[in-house]
Scaffold this active site. Structure first.
Site, PDB file in Angstrom:
ATOM      1  N   ASP A   1      77.599 -37.392  33.806  1.00  0.00           N
ATOM      2  CA  ASP A   1      77.891 -36.409  34.844  1.00  0.00           C
ATOM      3  C   ASP A   1      77.308 -36.879  36.165  1.00  0.00           C
ATOM      4  O   ASP A   1      76.383 -37.690  36.203  1.00  0.00           O
ATOM      5  CB  ASP A   1      77.264 -35.055  34.480  1.00  0.00           C
ATOM      6  CG  ASP A   1      77.941 -34.408  33.295  1.00  0.00           C
ATOM      7  OD1 ASP A   1      79.056 -34.844  32.950  1.00  0.00           O
ATOM      8  OD2 ASP A   1      77.363 -33.481  32.714  1.00  0.00           O
TER       9      ASP A   1
ATOM     10  N   TYR B   1      68.704 -40.508  25.545  1.00  0.00           N
ATOM     11  CA  TYR B   1      68.548 -39.694  26.745  1.00  0.00           C
ATOM     12  C   TYR B   1      67.102 -39.240  26.901  1.00  0.00           C
ATOM     13  O   TYR B   1      66.343 -39.220  25.931  1.00  0.00           O
ATOM     14  CB  TYR B   1      69.404 -38.423  26.643  1.00  0.00           C
ATOM     15  CG  TYR B   1      70.875 -38.651  26.484  1.00  0.00           C
ATOM     16  CD1 TYR B   1      71.716 -38.672  27.598  1.00  0.00           C
ATOM     17  CD2 TYR B   1      71.435 -38.807  25.218  1.00  0.00           C
ATOM     18  CE1 TYR B   1      73.082 -38.846  27.443  1.00  0.00           C
ATOM     19  CE2 TYR B   1      72.808 -38.998  25.060  1.00  0.00           C
ATOM     20  CZ  TYR B   1      73.615 -39.009  26.171  1.00  0.00           C
ATOM     21  OH  TYR B   1      74.961 -39.195  26.021  1.00  0.00           O
TER      22      TYR B   1
END
Lengths: 576, 228
Positions: free
Chosen positions: A392, A462
């Site tokens: 994103d 992540y």
């Protein structure tokens, strides 16, 4: 051959003929012998019906003899054929002594004056065409035509170590070919010399052209021809053969060979072809004197035997050609690739150029920063950016970086290793500091192989900054860290539900690790490794319970995600 | 969230990086070649360490910059609208609209059902002509989605004493209903604005603009609660 290379457009015919006679006496003798083996009846027939000499040799399977001698000029070929047919008419055999007389300048010029475009190849094998300015260009020899191509190649300024030749012809040439074979078969099919090998062993106009031009072009450019990344494309089009057909012919060829990536595009192309063929048939139907072919598809259908009117007289099925083709040269490189890994340090930079209603989302894009710096070095026309997945706009890409490919269209320069280092340095030292590239590599034309492998099962790592609604305790650290390869069910997140299919997908959380943040009990860093395609933000906050379990549901409290960063894309490519 | 500090330490020393990429250049003798290999290895390790340190520095936030209570995903991503006394008194519902246009429908905290003793005890999606939970919407184009008016019934929530009809509130396609409520109706009592949502509706942009006019925003809703 050297003086034949002179590319003055108004070729001096006499000079050519004389130089050719001297250089190719052996060739001529050989050719004469070869032609003598052919039935004179059909030679005469085709010749008188406006079929060009090269097409005649081609139809009668002497293409190898002609194509291997690119310096033979059209007038000489013509002279040889006429000489033989005339002698046949006299009932005498030509002797070696007579040939010299025949190939004198005067004689050749006689044939020149009655120049006609070939009814089968429309002048293509006579090396006649209109150039892009509409000027009529005429070459007598394959070597001269090759020289013209060679000059255009050199002007274009490409770098290459080999080439491949592509030829695209108007569909009417194919139709003509069918028609002339049908004619020959009907008229001579019963003759003893006519064997089945005749249609099957002859080559098409396109292949004849390639065969004649490739060799001299190799010599001129001093490189070999093979399945090269450098393509020379000759596109012949009929400009105003029929106003109705024009728009279709404009695009002729452009679609045919281009490798389409998407299926729908391919369908569209097929469709177009179909339409075009249909159109050609219509066109033939409409034009007079072509009734012989009208019931037959222009496909490879040699059973055109029916429909004989029984009178014995057979009209030549193709009309006189009044206009030759326009020829367009195109030179292009198949795309080359530069690959590497990128890091994105900004939460306001998108991966690809993202513009909605003329308004840019984010300040910049990785695509433009990286591609824009690589393109000028390769001197290409344009670039495309491909990456192994995406993040994103508000997610940073850190750590190992994400593999990417930059595809350069029509590159004129292959970057050296040093140049690649320079690009890497340049991008990494940009003032904006949005992006950094690692392990930049020049991949030539093999880019995708690297990216494709292991793409499906790739794992991603992540780091998420998480807040929970109650203080974090030691049990929580244990609860989150212990599961290995935990399965979760994830409904398509609401934030993308408007454009994606509503589905429930099973995803794997391979492991999680909590890193406490000194001075805060509600905040922590969650390191996690998941299967590709897991929506991390939703895994943290639960997306109204639509992702289950989630960090919030596991800890039994509300969990919110404040920041997310990708720290590793576990793929082999461009690791170092 | 604030952007973390921009990156400043990327400039590699050009000499060392060059050495790194082409160690052979320095190998005038076997000894120096070995030396340079060791050097290179050390250099690589150092570089890796540097990178890891850099990554940690980037990941760790400044505690003093963090809010005590951050905005929730619901607050951050949705705009809340309310409808008071829809069709019947006390039938208060919320419409949470995502930036992408989808609307989450649920019961407002002032809904009359919460006032009944024991709260909501069951949810029934089998209302109107069809069971709302029985329709599977598929594909990007949301095939099978039913188009409902704002007053179409979505479900019936039951308390110990009574039952109440919950309605769409906005005209649009029904993408999904919250099926968890069938087995866990208590989610409506414990978390009506999150796990206890009722349905997701996709209105057409024009329909949304029309519907919006009749909705209260959160401020107006608060005001209306204060009034008797």
């Amino acid at each position: 051959m050297a003086d034949g290379v002179a590319t003055a457009h108004n070729d001096d015919e006499e000079a050519h003929v004389s130089s050719a006679t001297e250089a190719n006496k052996d060739d001529l003798g050989f050719l004469r012998d070869a032609v003598r083996t052919l039935p004179p009846q059909i030679l005469k027939d085709l010749l008188s019906n406006g079929v060009c000499t090269r097409c005649i040799f081609r139809l009668l399977i002497l293409h190898e003899e002609i194509c291997s001698r690119p310096s033979l000029s059209t007038p000489i070929l013509s002279a040889i054929l006429h000489e033989l047919t005339e002698h046949e008419g006299d009932g005498a055999n030509s002797s070696a002594g007579e040939t010299k007389d025949l190939i004198d300048t005067e004689h050749v010029q006689d044939f020149q004056e009655e120049f006609r475009f070939c009814r089968v190849c429309l002048g293509i094998l006579q090396f006649v065409h209109n150039d892009d300015k509409g000027m009529l260009m005429k070459k007598h020899r394959a070597s001269d035509f090759a020289a013209a191509i060679g000059d255009a190649v050199k002007q274009d300024g490409h770098n290459f170590d080999s080439f491949s030749l592509e030829v695209s012809l108007p569909p009417i040439v194919d139709v003509n070919e069918q028609a002339v074979w049908s004619y020959i078969k009907k008229k001579y099919g019963s003759q003893p010399w006519f064997r089945e090998k005749y249609p099957s062993e002859s080559i098409a106009v396109k292949d004849f052209l390639k065969l004649s031009v490739t060799n001299p072009l190799e010599k001129l450019l001093d490189v070999k021809s093979n399945e090269s990344s450098f393509r020379i494309r000759l596109t012949y089009t009929l400009s105003d053969a029929s106003a109705m057909k024009q728009p279709i012919h404009e695009s002729n060829g452009c679609y045919k060979r281009r490798k389409c990536k998407s299926k729908w595009l391919r369908c569209a192309v097929d469709d177009l072809h179909l339409k075009r063929e249909q159109n050609d048939i219509d066109f033939i139907k409409n034009s007079a004197g072509l009734h012989k072919v009208e019931r037959h598809e222009p496909s490879r259908n040699s059973s055109i035997e029916s429909g004989d009117d029984g009178t014995g007289f057979l009209a030549f099925p193709i009309e006189k050609v009044i206009q030759c083709c326009s020829l367009n040269f195109q030179f292009y490189k198949t795309p080359i690739y530069v690959g590497g890994r990128y890091l994105k340090y900004s939460r306001n930079v998108s991966q690809t150029r993202w513009i909605i209603d003329d308004e840019r989302m984010g300040e910049a894009s990785i695509e433009e920063i990286v591609g824009g710096n690589i393109l000028p070095i390769c001197q290409g026309d344009s670039y495309k950016f491909h990456a192994a997945g995406r993040e994103d706009i508000d997610v940073r890409m850190l750590g190992t970086g994400r593999p990417f490919l930059v595809e350069i269209q029509n590159a004129r320069q292959f970057p050296s290793d040093e140049l690649i280092k320079d690009i890497e340095m340049k991008i990494n030292n940009l003032e904006s500091k949005f992006v950094r590239v690692k392990n930049l590599k020049f991949l030539g034309s093999q880019g995708w192989e690297l990216m494709r492998e292991g793409e499906a099962e790739k794992q991603k790592q992540y780091a998420a900054l998480v807040w929970i609604s109650r203080p974090l305790n030691n049990d929580d650290v244990q609860t989150l860290s212990s599961p290995k390869d935990m399965q979760i069910l994830q409904k398509t997140p609401i934030r993308v539900l408007h454009r994606r299919s509503p589905l429930e997908r099973e995803k794997t959380i391979h492991w999680m690790r909590i890193e406490r943040i000194a001075g805060s009990s509600h905040y922590f860093l969650l390191h996690l490794c998941t299967q590709a395609g897991t929506y991390i933000k939703e895994f943290v906050h639960g997306d109204l319970g639509r992702t289950h379990p989630s960090v919030g549901s596991i800890l039994g409290c509300r969990a919110e995600i404040l920041q997310l960063d990708v720290t590793d894309v576990k793929m082999d490519c461009f690791q170092a | 969230m604030k952007e973390l500090n921009p990156i400043s330490e990327f400039k590699q020393d050009p000499e060392t990086s060059h050495e790194n990429c082409d160690p052979v250049l320095h190998s005038s003798s076997v000894v120096t070649s070995q030396d340079s290999k060791i050097e290179e290895k050390q250099h690589n390790e150092e570089e890796q360490e540097q990178e890891e340190e850099e990554l940690r520095r980037l990941l760790l936030p400044k505690v003093e910059d963090l809010p005590d209570t951050p905005p929730s995903a619901v607050e951050a991503n949705f705009t809340t609208f309310l409808l008071r006394d829809f069709m019947k008194p006390g039938h208060d519902q919320y419409i949470r609209r995502h930036a992408n246009g989808l609307c989450v429908i649920g019961l407002a905290p002032t809904h009359v059902a919460f006032k009944d003793k024991g709260g909501i005890t069951s949810v029934d999606f089998n209302v109107g002509k069809s069971d709302r939970s029985g329709i599977k919407v598929t594909g990007k184009r949301k095939k099978n989605a039913q188009h409902f008016e704002s007053n179409t019934a979505l479900c019936k929530v039951c308390t110990g004493d009574a039952s109440y009809i919950v309605r769409c509130c906005v005209k649009g396609s029904l993408l999904e209903v919250n099926e968890r409520l069938i087995k866990q109706p208590e989610l409506l009592n414990t978390s009506p604005e999150r796990e206890g949502y009722i349905a997701i509706i996709m209105p057409r942009p024009a329909d949304w603009l029309k519907a919006k006019a009749s909705l209260l925003d959160f401020e107006q809703y608060k005001k209306s609660r204060a009034e008797p």
